[in-house]
Design a protein around this motif. Sequence first.
Motif, mmCIF file in Angstrom:
data_model
loop_
_atom_site.group_PDB
_atom_site.id
_atom_site.type_symbol
_atom_site.label_atom_id
_atom_site.label_comp_id
_atom_site.label_asym_id
_atom_site.label_seq_id
_atom_site.Cartn_x
_atom_site.Cartn_y
_atom_site.Cartn_z
ATOM 1 N N ARG A 163 0.839 -1.192 0.000
ATOM 2 C CA ARG A 163 0.000 0.000 0.000
ATOM 3 C C ARG A 163 0.877 1.246 0.000
ATOM 4 N N VAL A 164 0.268 2.337 -0.419
ATOM 5 C CA VAL A 164 0.949 3.627 -0.477
ATOM 6 C C VAL A 164 0.286 4.575 0.514
ATOM 7 N N SER A 165 1.107 5.245 1.310
ATOM 8 C CA SER A 165 0.610 6.260 2.243
ATOM 9 C C SER A 165 1.003 7.643 1.747
ATOM 10 N N ILE A 166 0.049 8.581 1.832
ATOM 11 C CA ILE A 166 0.311 9.979 1.502
ATOM 12 C C ILE A 166 0.498 10.722 2.823
ATOM 13 N N ILE A 167 1.651 11.375 2.978
ATOM 14 C CA ILE A 167 2.000 12.036 4.227
ATOM 15 C C ILE A 167 2.031 13.548 4.032
ATOM 16 N N ASP A 168 1.342 14.274 4.909
ATOM 17 C CA ASP A 168 1.413 15.734 4.944
ATOM 18 C C ASP A 168 2.724 16.106 5.636
ATOM 19 N N GLU A 187 -0.468 10.977 8.178
ATOM 20 C CA GLU A 187 -0.982 10.320 6.984
ATOM 21 C C GLU A 187 -2.366 10.885 6.674
ATOM 22 N N ILE A 188 -2.553 11.371 5.454
ATOM 23 C CA ILE A 188 -3.852 11.945 5.080
ATOM 24 C C ILE A 188 -4.603 11.049 4.106
ATOM 25 N N ALA A 189 -3.927 10.045 3.544
ATOM 26 C CA ALA A 189 -4.602 9.125 2.628
ATOM 27 C C ALA A 189 -3.778 7.851 2.520
ATOM 28 N N ARG A 190 -4.466 6.761 2.128
ATOM 29 C CA ARG A 190 -3.806 5.462 1.983
ATOM 30 C C ARG A 190 -4.475 4.711 0.844
ATOM 31 N N ALA A 191 -3.689 3.986 0.072
ATOM 32 C CA ALA A 191 -4.242 3.257 -1.071
ATOM 33 C C ALA A 191 -3.555 1.915 -1.221
ATOM 34 N N ASP A 192 -4.340 0.893 -1.549
ATOM 35 C CA ASP A 192 -3.772 -0.401 -1.889
ATOM 36 C C ASP A 192 -3.259 -0.357 -3.325
ATOM 37 N N VAL A 193 -2.149 -1.035 -3.557
ATOM 38 C CA VAL A 193 -1.582 -1.128 -4.901
ATOM 39 C C VAL A 193 -2.303 -2.240 -5.658
ATOM 40 N N ASP A 194 -2.659 -1.979 -6.927
ATOM 41 C CA ASP A 194 -3.356 -3.008 -7.695
ATOM 42 C C ASP A 194 -2.379 -3.839 -8.530
ATOM 43 N N SER A 195 -2.917 -4.796 -9.271
ATOM 44 C CA SER A 195 -2.076 -5.726 -10.041
ATOM 45 C C SER A 195 -1.346 -5.042 -11.184
ATOM 46 N N GLU A 224 -8.509 24.521 3.417
ATOM 47 C CA GLU A 224 -7.920 25.359 2.379
ATOM 48 C C GLU A 224 -6.498 25.730 2.769
ATOM 49 N N GLY A 225 -5.629 25.841 1.757
ATOM 50 C CA GLY A 225 -4.256 26.226 2.011
ATOM 51 C C GLY A 225 -3.286 25.438 1.147
ATOM 52 N N ARG A 226 -2.031 25.685 1.376
ATOM 53 C CA ARG A 226 -0.953 25.078 0.593
ATOM 54 C C ARG A 226 -0.469 23.810 1.301
ATOM 55 N N TYR A 227 -0.209 22.780 0.522
ATOM 56 C CA TYR A 227 0.219 21.490 1.072
ATOM 57 C C TYR A 227 1.513 21.029 0.408
ATOM 58 N N ARG A 228 2.338 20.372 1.236
ATOM 59 C CA ARG A 228 3.519 19.665 0.735
ATOM 60 C C ARG A 228 3.375 18.222 1.190
ATOM 61 N N ILE A 229 3.316 17.307 0.233
ATOM 62 C CA ILE A 229 3.122 15.903 0.578
ATOM 63 C C ILE A 229 4.261 15.058 0.025
ATOM 64 N N SER A 230 4.371 13.853 0.562
ATOM 65 C CA SER A 230 5.241 12.842 0.001
ATOM 66 C C SER A 230 4.527 11.508 0.145
ATOM 67 N N ALA A 231 5.011 10.497 -0.562
ATOM 68 C CA ALA A 231 4.384 9.184 -0.527
ATOM 69 C C ALA A 231 5.409 8.125 -0.152
ATOM 70 N N ILE A 232 4.936 7.093 0.549
ATOM 71 C CA ILE A 232 5.783 5.978 0.968
ATOM 72 C C ILE A 232 5.087 4.673 0.575
ATOM 73 N N HIS A 233 5.844 3.752 0.000
ATOM 74 C CA HIS A 233 5.311 2.435 -0.377
ATOM 75 C C HIS A 233 5.659 1.445 0.729
ATOM 76 N N ASN A 234 4.631 0.799 1.284
ATOM 77 C CA ASN A 234 4.786 -0.151 2.385
ATOM 78 C C ASN A 234 4.489 -1.558 1.852
ATOM 79 N N ILE A 235 5.488 -2.442 1.923
ATOM 80 C CA ILE A 235 5.292 -3.842 1.522
ATOM 81 C C ILE A 235 5.599 -4.724 2.726
ATOM 82 N N ASN A 236 4.553 -5.279 3.300
ATOM 83 C CA ASN A 236 4.696 -6.174 4.458
ATOM 84 C C ASN A 236 5.527 -5.558 5.575
ATOM 85 N N GLY A 237 5.272 -4.273 5.838
ATOM 86 C CA GLY A 237 5.957 -3.597 6.931
ATOM 87 C C GLY A 237 7.304 -2.998 6.577
ATOM 88 N N LYS A 238 7.806 -3.274 5.380
ATOM 89 C CA LYS A 238 9.066 -2.672 4.926
ATOM 90 C C LYS A 238 8.736 -1.452 4.078
#
Length: 201
Positions: free
Chosen positions: A136-141, A147-155, A169-183
């Motif tokens: 899954r992928v987490s979106i981090i503010d 974490e403001i959003a999370r998504a499962d990765v598809d096939s 409302e306002g300006r955001y800076r985000i990054s994403a992290i891919h989590n595979i079985n806790g790694k």
Amino acid sequence: MSTPDKPNTQPVPPPTITYPEKDKNTGVATLFLGSGIPGALVQVWNIEETHSLGGGQVSKNGRWAFSFSGAQSPGEHGIKARQEVEGVKSGWSEERKYKVLLRPPINIPVVMEPEEEAEVDAVPVFRGDVTQPIGRVSIIDLDNGLEIARADVDSEMQWHTQPTLPLKEGRYRISAIHNINGKLSDWGRVRTFTVTSEGKG
């Protein structure tokens, strides 16, 4: 008796570095993140002070963040940072050493939407891809570390999602992290966008 106000002659303190973490491994385009004085401009340099790795402004929450614009060479690296407030520069932060891996075990996720500097509504779509069809992928503010959003990765090695709660409302800076079985992957490149009442257009 009250004493007259003295002019503020305190030197500007150095910023702190949170990421990269000390003695940890990163990818070639890692996230630089830390804390400082709101409104200050933080610059990150190599320890030898021969070149700058970039800079970022400290948000009202006291956090600064940016991604390395190119690709760092593999191997051991060392950085330090300083901040500038109203033309006054701080001293250097403590040095931070870390190791860059050319091919980390999990590659960083790519954010395709929202686009850089986009204007979006309070429930924007986050969409992108990864290099492994699992996890899954987490979106981090980055301004609060939440974490403001999370998504499962598809096939098809893609992911899409929307925020758990509407964004203010306002300006955001985000990054994403891919989590595979806790790694976890390294941080994805910083994406900046603005939430407006009108959204796109």
